[in-house]
Design a protein around this motif. Structure first.
Motif, mmCIF file in Angstrom:
data_model
loop_
_atom_site.group_PDB
_atom_site.id
_atom_site.type_symbol
_atom_site.label_atom_id
_atom_site.label_comp_id
_atom_site.label_asym_id
_atom_site.label_seq_id
_atom_site.Cartn_x
_atom_site.Cartn_y
_atom_site.Cartn_z
ATOM 1 N N ILE A 1 0.844 -1.200 0.000
ATOM 2 C CA ILE A 1 0.000 0.000 0.000
ATOM 3 C C ILE A 1 0.876 1.246 0.000
ATOM 4 C CG2 ILE A 1 -1.658 1.370 1.336
ATOM 5 C CD1 ILE A 1 -2.923 -1.201 2.304
ATOM 6 N N LEU A 2 1.918 1.257 0.824
ATOM 7 C CA LEU A 2 2.824 2.395 0.889
ATOM 8 C C LEU A 2 3.530 2.612 -0.443
ATOM 9 C CD1 LEU A 2 4.362 1.739 4.429
ATOM 10 C CD2 LEU A 2 2.701 3.509 3.832
ATOM 11 N N ASP A 3 3.977 1.534 -1.082
ATOM 12 C CA ASP A 3 4.672 1.652 -2.365
ATOM 13 C C ASP A 3 3.754 2.206 -3.449
ATOM 14 O OD1 ASP A 3 7.023 0.665 -1.288
ATOM 15 O OD2 ASP A 3 6.674 -1.395 -1.948
ATOM 16 N N ILE A 4 2.531 1.701 -3.488
ATOM 17 C CA ILE A 4 1.585 2.162 -4.507
ATOM 18 C C ILE A 4 1.217 3.625 -4.259
ATOM 19 C CG2 ILE A 4 -0.724 1.826 -5.487
ATOM 20 C CD1 ILE A 4 -0.422 -1.175 -4.703
ATOM 21 N N PHE A 5 1.011 3.970 -3.001
ATOM 22 C CA PHE A 5 0.677 5.362 -2.697
ATOM 23 C C PHE A 5 1.828 6.294 -3.055
ATOM 24 C CE2 PHE A 5 0.586 9.060 0.150
ATOM 25 C CZ PHE A 5 -0.612 9.624 -0.289
ATOM 26 N N SER A 6 3.043 5.844 -2.846
ATOM 27 C CA SER A 6 4.204 6.658 -3.192
ATOM 28 C C SER A 6 4.187 7.029 -4.677
ATOM 29 C CB SER A 6 5.498 5.907 -2.850
ATOM 30 O OG SER A 6 6.637 6.667 -3.211
ATOM 31 N N GLU A 7 3.862 6.065 -5.523
ATOM 32 C CA GLU A 7 3.786 6.323 -6.970
ATOM 33 C C GLU A 7 2.578 7.196 -7.311
ATOM 34 O OE1 GLU A 7 6.142 5.511 -9.235
ATOM 35 O OE2 GLU A 7 7.216 4.937 -7.386
ATOM 36 N N LEU A 8 1.457 6.938 -6.660
ATOM 37 C CA LEU A 8 0.252 7.735 -6.898
ATOM 38 C C LEU A 8 0.493 9.201 -6.549
ATOM 39 C CD1 LEU A 8 -2.968 7.618 -7.417
ATOM 40 C CD2 LEU A 8 -3.103 7.719 -4.920
ATOM 41 N N HIS A 9 1.144 9.442 -5.413
ATOM 42 C CA HIS A 9 1.334 10.797 -4.917
ATOM 43 C C HIS A 9 2.251 11.611 -5.829
ATOM 44 C CE1 HIS A 9 2.403 13.997 -1.967
ATOM 45 N NE2 HIS A 9 1.156 13.816 -1.582
ATOM 46 N N ILE B 1 8.643 3.408 10.005
ATOM 47 C CA ILE B 1 10.038 3.717 9.662
ATOM 48 C C ILE B 1 10.202 3.746 8.144
ATOM 49 C CG2 ILE B 1 12.404 2.805 9.727
ATOM 50 C CD1 ILE B 1 11.728 1.725 12.560
ATOM 51 N N TYR B 2 9.611 2.767 7.466
ATOM 52 C CA TYR B 2 9.721 2.719 6.003
ATOM 53 C C TYR B 2 9.021 3.919 5.371
ATOM 54 C CZ TYR B 2 9.157 1.155 1.192
ATOM 55 O OH TYR B 2 9.180 1.080 -0.186
ATOM 56 N N SER B 3 7.849 4.277 5.875
ATOM 57 C CA SER B 3 7.107 5.398 5.284
ATOM 58 C C SER B 3 7.888 6.701 5.385
ATOM 59 C CB SER B 3 5.743 5.553 5.959
ATOM 60 O OG SER B 3 5.869 6.057 7.277
ATOM 61 N N ASN B 4 8.724 6.834 6.422
ATOM 62 C CA ASN B 4 9.519 8.048 6.596
ATOM 63 C C ASN B 4 10.657 8.164 5.589
ATOM 64 O OD1 ASN B 4 8.106 9.302 8.703
ATOM 65 N ND2 ASN B 4 9.102 8.015 10.239
ATOM 66 N N THR B 5 10.906 7.099 4.825
ATOM 67 C CA THR B 5 11.915 7.155 3.765
ATOM 68 C C THR B 5 11.302 7.598 2.434
ATOM 69 O OG1 THR B 5 11.623 4.854 3.008
ATOM 70 C CG2 THR B 5 13.110 5.223 4.869
ATOM 71 N N LEU B 6 9.989 7.718 2.391
ATOM 72 C CA LEU B 6 9.301 8.057 1.147
ATOM 73 C C LEU B 6 9.118 9.565 1.011
ATOM 74 C CD1 LEU B 6 6.499 5.308 1.326
ATOM 75 C CD2 LEU B 6 8.694 5.172 0.116
ATOM 76 N N GLU B 7 9.142 10.049 -0.227
ATOM 77 C CA GLU B 7 8.963 11.484 -0.470
ATOM 78 C C GLU B 7 7.589 11.972 -0.007
ATOM 79 O OE1 GLU B 7 9.757 12.550 -4.481
ATOM 80 O OE2 GLU B 7 11.767 11.661 -4.510
ATOM 81 N N CYS B 8 6.604 11.053 -0.031
ATOM 82 C CA CYS B 8 5.225 11.420 0.315
ATOM 83 C C CYS B 8 4.924 11.247 1.796
ATOM 84 C CB CYS B 8 4.252 10.578 -0.511
ATOM 85 S SG CYS B 8 4.451 8.793 -0.242
ATOM 86 N N LYS B 9 5.958 11.153 2.632
ATOM 87 C CA LYS B 9 5.763 10.802 4.044
ATOM 88 C C LYS B 9 4.793 11.732 4.762
ATOM 89 C CE LYS B 9 9.947 13.295 5.474
ATOM 90 N NZ LYS B 9 11.282 13.154 6.106
ATOM 91 N N ASP B 10 4.785 13.015 4.366
ATOM 92 C CA ASP B 10 3.903 13.967 5.053
ATOM 93 C C ASP B 10 2.435 13.782 4.701
ATOM 94 O OD1 ASP B 10 6.066 15.134 6.319
ATOM 95 O OD2 ASP B 10 6.360 16.657 4.770
ATOM 96 N N ALA B 11 2.165 12.973 3.669
ATOM 97 C CA ALA B 11 0.781 12.713 3.259
ATOM 98 C C ALA B 11 0.269 11.384 3.794
ATOM 99 C CB ALA B 11 0.674 12.738 1.736
ATOM 100 N N ILE B 12 1.058 10.737 4.654
ATOM 101 C CA ILE B 12 0.692 9.433 5.209
ATOM 102 C C ILE B 12 0.432 9.590 6.705
ATOM 103 C CG2 ILE B 12 1.418 7.054 5.598
ATOM 104 C CD1 ILE B 12 3.304 7.380 3.189
#
Length: 371
Positions: free
Chosen positions: A210-218, A240-251
């Motif tokens: 879900i996090l990976d797909i949202f990262s691409e969607l965002h 911890i993983y979500s904080n490595t994503l560019e979209c972290k503030d939208a999660i």
């Protein structure tokens, strides 16, 4: 029998998730004139007060606590036997690996009937947990009746050696009145598309996809947000993983929430990427709330979602296709509404708690005819 049947629901709760809510829905819709449905839960040192118990008490039903010195305290069997005898229980109904082991042993000692309802099987990696799960699965073979929630779970229990004559399929049900009663909340930003998940954060839920797909969607649609409700062993690693994503503030990881149904109704899309399921209660609630669904096509989910009729399903692991389905349901509103209404009607027609409770009442009566 001249007196009302006394059934004891027995569970070792991990929170207030699908299995716990299922127990509550069954108890709420059983006919109190024919069945007394008590609840027993295990309590380990340091364990917090259980919401299931407080909600059960609101139904004016009896609740009991079976103290456990540790996670694997088999002394709980004797304490459960004592409770069964004191309360003159006719049937014990168990939910979960630990509950099944303790409940089946207690039923045998107390000489009463035992029903096991599997809610799903965990594909755990930890060796100790896998061994315990295996023991729980083996205990089902000694229950008087095993009643899975889905056709896939039925196939699973038969593959574990449970005799066909000792099984019965009763289709899962959900208390839709709870969903109906919840109002649609106001939106702080009506233009922001909210993607949501509700459930335990454990390995088989596969939330990292879900996090990976949202990262691409965002990246393509910045005005989107991901809301994750629930708790579990995987939550810390996922955060911890979500904080490595560019979209972290939208999660947002909101943890376990009492207002989950209100939050559910704020979603534009409900998503699941599980690798293993029974029939997910959260998915039934989402469809009952008219929220369109996109998920992986796995057994259990396919009993609720028919591709392109009541939702959109991608092959397990195909994140690219699932991303496209997210976009379709988020940005084609007329199509999403049609899909969501189809799904809502299907759930109302086939998965009500009232229908499920009536079938369980018949089973309870049948099992005690010779008692």
């Amino acid at each position: 029998m001249t007196r009302k049947l006394k059934v004891l629901q027995f569970i070792c709760p991990t929170g207030f998730y699908g299995a716990e809510r299922w127990v509550l829905a069954l108890a709420k819709h059983l006919d109190p004139n024919s069945v007394t449905c008590d609840l027993a839960v295990t309590m380990e040192p340091g364990q917090k007060a259980l919401e299931l118990v407080s909600e059960y008490k609101k139904l004016n039903l009896n609740t009991y606590t079976i103290d456990m010195k540790n996670k694997f305290d088999l002394g709980a069997v004797a304490r459960l036997v004592k409770l069964i005898r004191e309360q003159k229980i006719d049937i014990i109904h168990t939910h979960g690996y630990k509950s099944d082991i303790i409940g089946v042993l207690a039923a045998k000692r107390a000489k009463i009937k035992c029903i096991v309802t599997p809610h799903g099987f965990e594909n755990a990696k930890d060796v100790k947990l896998r061994t315990f799960i295996w023991l729980g699965c083996q205990s089902m073979r000694f229950a008087h009746k095993v009643v899975p929630l889905s056709q896939q779970l039925m196939r699973d229990v038969l593959s574990m050696g449970v005799k066909p004559e000792n099984t019965l399929y009763i289709q899962n049900g959900v208390d839709l009145s709870e969903v109906e009663a919840e109002p649609v909340p106001p939106r702080a930003d009506p233009k922001c598309k909210r993607i949501g998940f509700v459930g335990q954060m454990i390995s088989r839920k596969n939330i990292r996809d879900i996090l990976d797909i949202f990262s691409e969607l965002h990246k393509k649609h910045p005005n989107t947000a991901l809301i994750l409700l629930g708790d579990g062993d995987s939550r810390q690693a996922l955060e911890i993983y979500s904080n490595t994503l560019e979209c972290k503030d939208a999660i947002e990881f909101l943890g376990f929430r009492d207002d989950r149904l209100n939050l559910l109704k704020s979603f534009d899309l409900f998503v699941m990427t599980s690798t293993l399921e029974g029939i997910p209660r959260c998915l039934m609630e989402a469809t009952a709330a008219s929220i369109p669904v996109a998920a992986y096509n796995i057994p259990g989910i396919d009993q609720l979602i028919n591709h392109e009729e009541t939702g959109l399903l991608a092959t397990l692991g195909d994140k690219e296709t699932l991303l496209g389905y997210w976009e379709k349901l988020l940005f084609e509103p007329s199509y999403a509404r049609e899909i969501a209404e189809n799904a809502k009607q299907f759930v109302y027609d086939n998965y009500s708690a009232q229908r499920m409770a009536a079938e369980y009442s018949d089973l309870f009566e049948e099992m005690t005819k010779d008692s």
